[in-house]
Design an enzyme around this catalytic site. Structure first.
Site, PDB file in Angstrom:
ATOM      1  N   ASN A 139      -4.154   4.058   4.219  1.00 41.48           N
ATOM      2  CA  ASN A 139      -3.122   3.518   5.129  1.00 41.48           C
ATOM      3  C   ASN A 139      -2.298   4.603   5.836  1.00 41.48           C
ATOM      4  OD1 ASN A 139      -3.544   1.117   3.012  1.00 41.48           O
ATOM      5  ND2 ASN A 139      -2.863   0.296   4.984  1.00 41.48           N
ATOM      6  N   ASP A 165      -8.597   3.171   0.626  1.00 40.61           N
ATOM      7  CA  ASP A 165      -7.809   2.976   1.848  1.00 40.61           C
ATOM      8  C   ASP A 165      -6.457   3.669   1.689  1.00 40.61           C
ATOM      9  OD1 ASP A 165      -6.422   2.075   4.053  1.00 40.61           O
ATOM     10  OD2 ASP A 165      -6.694  -0.067   3.639  1.00 40.61           O
ATOM     11  N   GLU A 206     -10.624   4.814   4.277  1.00 36.27           N
ATOM     12  CA  GLU A 206     -10.058   4.079   5.410  1.00 36.27           C
ATOM     13  C   GLU A 206      -8.703   4.659   5.791  1.00 36.27           C
ATOM     14  OE1 GLU A 206     -10.430  -0.148   4.971  1.00 36.27           O
ATOM     15  OE2 GLU A 206      -8.469  -0.538   5.865  1.00 36.27           O
ATOM     16  N   GLU A 235      -7.543  -0.696  12.209  1.00 37.33           N
ATOM     17  CA  GLU A 235      -6.540  -1.761  12.184  1.00 37.33           C
ATOM     18  C   GLU A 235      -5.289  -1.388  12.968  1.00 37.33           C
ATOM     19  OE1 GLU A 235      -6.275  -1.398   7.718  1.00 37.33           O
ATOM     20  OE2 GLU A 235      -4.209  -1.947   8.116  1.00 37.33           O
ATOM     21  N   ASP A 240       0.847  -1.187   0.000  1.00 37.76           N
ATOM     22  CA  ASP A 240       0.000   0.000   0.000  1.00 37.76           C
ATOM     23  C   ASP A 240       0.881   1.235   0.000  1.00 37.76           C
ATOM     24  OD1 ASP A 240       0.622   0.813   2.758  1.00 37.76           O
ATOM     25  OD2 ASP A 240      -0.622  -0.875   3.406  1.00 37.76           O
ATOM     26  N   ASP A 293      -9.607  -5.229  14.969  1.00 37.14           N
ATOM     27  CA  ASP A 293      -8.549  -6.129  14.504  1.00 37.14           C
ATOM     28  C   ASP A 293      -8.361  -7.192  15.584  1.00 37.14           C
ATOM     29  OD1 ASP A 293      -5.743  -6.038  12.573  1.00 37.14           O
ATOM     30  OD2 ASP A 293      -5.658  -7.099  14.485  1.00 37.14           O
ATOM     31  N   LYS A 321      -6.388   0.586  -2.815  1.00 39.35           N
ATOM     32  CA  LYS A 321      -5.402   1.367  -2.067  1.00 39.35           C
ATOM     33  C   LYS A 321      -5.186   2.721  -2.740  1.00 39.35           C
ATOM     34  CE  LYS A 321      -4.514  -1.785   1.007  1.00 39.35           C
ATOM     35  NZ  LYS A 321      -4.763  -1.579   2.438  1.00 39.35           N
ATOM     36  N   HIS A 377     -11.016  -5.471  10.107  1.00 38.30           N
ATOM     37  CA  HIS A 377      -9.815  -5.508   9.283  1.00 38.30           C
ATOM     38  C   HIS A 377      -9.337  -6.956   9.180  1.00 38.30           C
ATOM     39  CE1 HIS A 377      -5.235  -5.473   9.319  1.00 38.30           C
ATOM     40  NE2 HIS A 377      -5.562  -5.076   8.105  1.00 38.30           N
ATOM     41  N   ALA A 378      -8.941  -7.366   7.973  1.00 36.76           N
ATOM     42  CA  ALA A 378      -8.456  -8.742   7.857  1.00 36.76           C
ATOM     43  C   ALA A 378      -7.355  -8.912   6.816  1.00 36.76           C
ATOM     44  CB  ALA A 378      -9.614  -9.685   7.540  1.00 36.76           C
ATOM     45  N   GLY A 379      -6.738  -7.803   6.376  1.00 39.43           N
ATOM     46  CA  GLY A 379      -5.608  -7.941   5.460  1.00 39.43           C
ATOM     47  C   GLY A 379      -4.409  -8.430   6.254  1.00 39.43           C
TER      48      GLY A 379
HETATM   49 MG   LIG Z   1      -6.497  -0.992   5.671  1.00 42.01          MG
END
Ligand SMILES: [Mg+2]
Length: 433
Positions: A247, A245, A271, A300, A23, A323, A217, A350-352
């Site tokens: 990040n 997202d 996000e 997250e 990302d 998370d 992203k 969150h689950a990445g």
């Molecule tokens: Mg994220």
């Protein structure tokens, strides 16, 4: 049943070799797990992990080991009969707490242990964790939560009230969950390092698989963000849902401007627009972008229930992204799920990462059955990496998570994978050198 041994492993998967997970801020993640095995005199094992992205995973492993005196020798029933008390002992160990308190490496380590205890607990009850939680009485759930520092927003009595409201109709929702699963969204189409052609192909694949929600992203150069978001919007059409997202890439004013720049593509949420610690900054951004019909999602990197409390109190979030192992395991997640319910904010985990899909499905399924009472406006993140290493991997059918049925927390990594990916002496790492 008593815990007789604690083993810690440093497992790393070389995902940076394919740009998976890349990302705007994390350019070369090697999805990693600081992995715990609790061995008992009854023969059952509790497995747990906390997630990192490579370098420093050994620091997490060392921090897990620092809790050994509070874990080995414990009787499982003593822990579960006063779970909030046990959680408090871990989080407030009179010396270890200096390393946090309740944040950073020491809290990640605590999460790995707490989740391993839940895996053990669920296995001993022969239920998946979601079902173990769903079958608990409101009073039992509340007894798992340490309400310290959040009673100004949520008391034990209020939590009890929320749970009791849903208690009588739990069986209907459990049946519905088993019938239709829980909605997922995919992040796998829009990693930063992917070519336009690859993004288009992945969008088409995901649509064919039944996904309706897609995350991209952003936080790169403005013109690149616009091109990639436009491309995904073109592929998925107007009727499917798109999220973006960043990040943590932007300052507050920059975030507002950059989200405005993407507003014509109609994203559902932005996000992590800025630093995860900046509660008031999130509130400022949320106020501005809500006028464009865009919500703010974050979580997250939220260290603990106190930060979530503030985000909710300040109306700084529209989606609560718990998370499983950034917060202090199942117990602290229960606190945040109930906080979110109190404030009427949907939980979209969150689950990445590695193992996070396996974990959070249980939390969302419990949320549906016992707390929120609905799946409306809620989705669990899904990334399609590394599931083959798990003994009980997630199952996605037509863009929805199928409820797991095996006892435990679905987090056991296959023994062959534990050997192959152990850092630095597993086969996959020796090859590189
Ligand atoms: Mg994220």
């Amino acid at each position: 049943m008593r815990i007789r041994g604690l083993e810690v492993l440093d497992l790393r998967f070389p995902t940076s070799r394919t740009n998976a997970g890349r990302d705007a801020v994390h350019l070369d993640p090697d999805y990693s797990a600081a992995y715990v095995i609790l061995r008992t005199d009854g023969g059952l094992e509790g497995h747990g992990l906390t997630f990192t992205i490579g370098r420093g995973n050994e620091v997490c492993a060392a921090a897990i080991d620092a809790f050994r005196h509070l874990v080995v020798g414990q009787r499982l029933s003593d822990i579960t009969e006063d779970f909030a008390g046990y959680w408090r002992r871990l989080a407030s160990d009179s010396q270890l707490r200096w390393l946090g308190p309740e944040k950073g490496v020491i809290h990640l380590a605590l999460a790995a242990i707490v989740n391993a205890v839940w895996d053990l607990y669920a296995k001993s009850e022969r239920k998946p964790v979601w079902k173990l939680l769903a079958d608990m009485t409101p009073r039992q759930i509340v007894s798992c939560i340490d309400f310290r520092y959040i009673t100004d927003a949520l008391t034990a009595d209020e939590a009890l009230e929320i749970l009791e409201r849903q208690a009588r109709t739990k069986a209907d929702r459990e049946a519905e969950l088993l019938r239709s699963g829980y909605p997922a969204y995919t992040t796998s189409v829009g990693w930063m390092g992917y070519s336009d052609e690859r993004i288009r192909a992945l969008c088409r694949e995901a649509i064919a698989e039944g996904f309706t929600h897609f995350k991209v992203k952003v936080g790169g150069r403005p013109e690149d963000d616009r091109r990639r978001v436009r491309l995904v919007r073109e592929e998925i059409g107007r009727d499917r849902t798109l999220m973006v997202d960043a990040n943590q890439q932007w300052d507050v004013a920059e975030a507002i401007a950059r989200v405005g720049d993407l507003a014509s593509f109609n994203p559902w949420w932005i996000e992590e627009p800025t630093s995860p610690d900046d509660v008031l900054g999130h509130a400022t951004i949320a106020k501005a972008v809500r006028e464009l019909g865009i919500g703010v999602a974050t979580g997250e990197h939220c260290a603990n229930r106190i930060i979530f409390k503030q985000l909710l109190q300040a109306r700084a979030v529209d989606f609560c992204q718990i998370d499983s192992c950034r917060l202090g395991g199942v117990n602290e997640n229960l606190a945040v799920i109930l906080l979110a319910a109190k404030f009427g904010i949907p939980v979209c985990p969150h689950a990445g990462g590695v193992g996070l899909c396996e974990y959070v499905q249980h939390l969302s399924m419990f949320d549906y059955i016992a707390v929120a009472g609905t799946m409306e406006g809620r989705v669990i993140e899904y990334v399609d990496h590394l599931h083959e290493h798990f003994e009980d991997p997630v199952v996605i059918r037509r863009g929805r998570y199928v409820a797991p049925t095996r006892p435990g927390y679905s987090i056991t990594i296959r023994e062959a994978s534990r050997l192959e990916y152990r850092y630095p002496d597993g086969e996959v790492w020796l090859e590189k050198v």
